[in-house]
Design a protein around this motif. Structure first.
Motif, mmCIF file in Angstrom:
data_model
loop_
_atom_site.group_PDB
_atom_site.id
_atom_site.type_symbol
_atom_site.label_atom_id
_atom_site.label_comp_id
_atom_site.label_asym_id
_atom_site.label_seq_id
_atom_site.Cartn_x
_atom_site.Cartn_y
_atom_site.Cartn_z
ATOM 1 N N PRO A 92 0.828 -1.209 0.000
ATOM 2 C CA PRO A 92 0.000 0.000 0.000
ATOM 3 C C PRO A 92 0.861 1.258 0.000
ATOM 4 N N GLY A 93 0.528 2.189 -0.887
ATOM 5 C CA GLY A 93 1.193 3.483 -0.909
ATOM 6 C C GLY A 93 2.567 3.522 -1.547
ATOM 7 N N ILE A 94 3.053 2.419 -2.135
ATOM 8 C CA ILE A 94 4.382 2.446 -2.753
ATOM 9 C C ILE A 94 4.322 3.231 -4.069
ATOM 10 N N PRO A 95 5.172 4.254 -4.213
ATOM 11 C CA PRO A 95 5.232 4.956 -5.495
ATOM 12 C C PRO A 95 5.749 4.005 -6.577
ATOM 13 N N HIS A 96 5.076 4.012 -7.724
ATOM 14 C CA HIS A 96 5.474 3.157 -8.837
ATOM 15 C C HIS A 96 5.039 3.784 -10.157
ATOM 16 N N GLN A 97 5.523 3.172 -11.237
ATOM 17 C CA GLN A 97 5.257 3.715 -12.571
ATOM 18 C C GLN A 97 5.409 2.601 -13.596
ATOM 19 N N GLU A 98 4.504 2.561 -14.575
ATOM 20 C CA GLU A 98 4.637 1.665 -15.705
ATOM 21 C C GLU A 98 5.614 2.301 -16.679
ATOM 22 N N LEU A 99 6.652 1.557 -17.064
ATOM 23 C CA LEU A 99 7.666 2.106 -17.972
ATOM 24 C C LEU A 99 7.520 1.588 -19.396
ATOM 25 N N ALA A 100 7.297 0.287 -19.533
ATOM 26 C CA ALA A 100 7.190 -0.327 -20.857
ATOM 27 C C ALA A 100 6.512 -1.680 -20.712
ATOM 28 N N TYR A 101 5.989 -2.209 -21.828
ATOM 29 C CA TYR A 101 5.351 -3.513 -21.804
ATOM 30 C C TYR A 101 5.239 -4.036 -23.227
ATOM 31 N N SER A 102 5.023 -5.341 -23.330
ATOM 32 C CA SER A 102 4.843 -5.963 -24.643
ATOM 33 C C SER A 102 3.406 -5.747 -25.114
ATOM 34 N N ASP A 103 3.219 -5.754 -26.440
ATOM 35 C CA ASP A 103 1.876 -5.567 -27.001
ATOM 36 C C ASP A 103 0.921 -6.685 -26.593
ATOM 37 N N ASP A 104 1.469 -7.864 -26.237
ATOM 38 C CA ASP A 104 0.609 -8.983 -25.868
ATOM 39 C C ASP A 104 0.428 -9.131 -24.354
ATOM 40 N N LEU A 105 0.784 -8.102 -23.590
ATOM 41 C CA LEU A 105 0.680 -8.158 -22.131
ATOM 42 C C LEU A 105 -0.749 -8.447 -21.681
ATOM 43 N N GLU A 106 -0.895 -9.420 -20.790
ATOM 44 C CA GLU A 106 -2.140 -9.679 -20.070
ATOM 45 C C GLU A 106 -1.770 -10.010 -18.642
ATOM 46 N N MET A 107 -2.494 -9.426 -17.679
ATOM 47 C CA MET A 107 -2.212 -9.671 -16.274
ATOM 48 C C MET A 107 -3.500 -9.636 -15.472
ATOM 49 N N ILE A 108 -3.454 -10.279 -14.320
ATOM 50 C CA ILE A 108 -4.567 -10.246 -13.377
ATOM 51 C C ILE A 108 -4.173 -9.324 -12.236
ATOM 52 N N GLU A 109 -5.094 -8.466 -11.848
ATOM 53 C CA GLU A 109 -4.885 -7.578 -10.706
ATOM 54 C C GLU A 109 -5.978 -7.868 -9.676
ATOM 55 N N ILE A 110 -5.565 -8.017 -8.411
ATOM 56 C CA ILE A 110 -6.499 -8.197 -7.306
ATOM 57 C C ILE A 110 -6.228 -7.076 -6.305
ATOM 58 N N VAL A 111 -7.298 -6.376 -5.908
ATOM 59 C CA VAL A 111 -7.156 -5.220 -5.011
ATOM 60 C C VAL A 111 -8.172 -5.288 -3.878
ATOM 61 N N LEU A 112 -7.825 -4.608 -2.786
ATOM 62 C CA LEU A 112 -8.705 -4.458 -1.630
ATOM 63 C C LEU A 112 -8.588 -3.023 -1.163
ATOM 64 N N PRO A 113 -9.628 -2.240 -1.182
ATOM 65 C CA PRO A 113 -10.972 -2.516 -1.669
ATOM 66 C C PRO A 113 -11.047 -2.388 -3.192
ATOM 67 N N ALA A 114 -12.237 -2.649 -3.730
ATOM 68 C CA ALA A 114 -12.416 -2.585 -5.182
ATOM 69 C C ALA A 114 -12.267 -1.156 -5.719
ATOM 70 N N GLU A 115 -12.765 -0.184 -4.981
ATOM 71 C CA GLU A 115 -12.649 1.231 -5.369
ATOM 72 C C GLU A 115 -11.570 1.875 -4.501
ATOM 73 N N PHE A 116 -10.661 2.608 -5.143
ATOM 74 C CA PHE A 116 -9.586 3.259 -4.412
ATOM 75 C C PHE A 116 -9.116 4.484 -5.172
ATOM 76 N N GLU A 117 -8.421 5.349 -4.478
ATOM 77 C CA GLU A 117 -7.875 6.570 -5.086
ATOM 78 C C GLU A 117 -6.484 6.307 -5.639
ATOM 79 N N THR A 118 -6.158 6.961 -6.751
ATOM 80 C CA THR A 118 -4.816 6.955 -7.328
ATOM 81 C C THR A 118 -4.326 8.394 -7.350
ATOM 82 N N LEU A 119 -3.155 8.615 -6.773
ATOM 83 C CA LEU A 119 -2.595 9.966 -6.683
ATOM 84 C C LEU A 119 -1.235 10.014 -7.365
ATOM 85 N N GLU A 120 -1.016 11.017 -8.202
ATOM 86 C CA GLU A 120 0.289 11.205 -8.812
ATOM 87 C C GLU A 120 1.256 11.710 -7.753
#
Length: 123
Positions: A92-120
């Motif tokens: 929780p709260g770790i600063p991170h950033q997507e830098l690059a990915y393949s065109d065929d990227l697929e991933m599963i994301e699981i979060v708690l709670p379902a609705e949350f805030e994203t802050l730059e």
């Protein structure tokens, strides 16, 4: 809580938090009354990561790579490349950033709670 079954042929990908990704809701939010959320996320072919450094205000976030690869930056760790079969728990709260990915990227994301805030966050 309710039983939730999600079939690929009955679901569609839609836009979401990041414009370079598409999201398929797996029905967990509704089944758990918003306590948890789960998505299949895939790259939009031809798009490139333009995500800013950010944090999510949530209690739990996990990502499992199904196909392709993605390169993230995490504060305190630096760049991390995840490929098919990789799993990351993003504290929780770790600063991170997507830098690059393949065109065929697929991933599963699981979060708690379902609705949350994203802050730059500033670099």
């Amino acid at each position: 809580m309710k039983l939730s079954v999600s079939h690929a042929e009955d679901s569609e990908f839609t836009s979401g938090l990041r414009g370079f990704f598409e999201y398929r809701d797996l029905g967990i939010k509704e089944a758990t009354d918003g306590r948890f959320g789960a998505h299949v996320i895939r790259a939009v072919p031809g798009q490139h990561a333009v995500g800013d450094r950010h944090v999510h205000e949530l209690e739990f976030q996990m990502v499992y790579i199904l196909k392709g690869w993605v390169n993230f930056w995490y504060e305190g760790t630096g760049e991390v490349t995840l490929k098919a079969g990789s799993c990351v728990h993003q504290p929780p709260g770790i600063p991170h950033q997507e830098l690059a990915y393949s065109d065929d990227l697929e991933m599963i994301e699981i979060v708690l709670p379902a609705e949350f805030e994203t802050l730059e966050v500033a670099e």
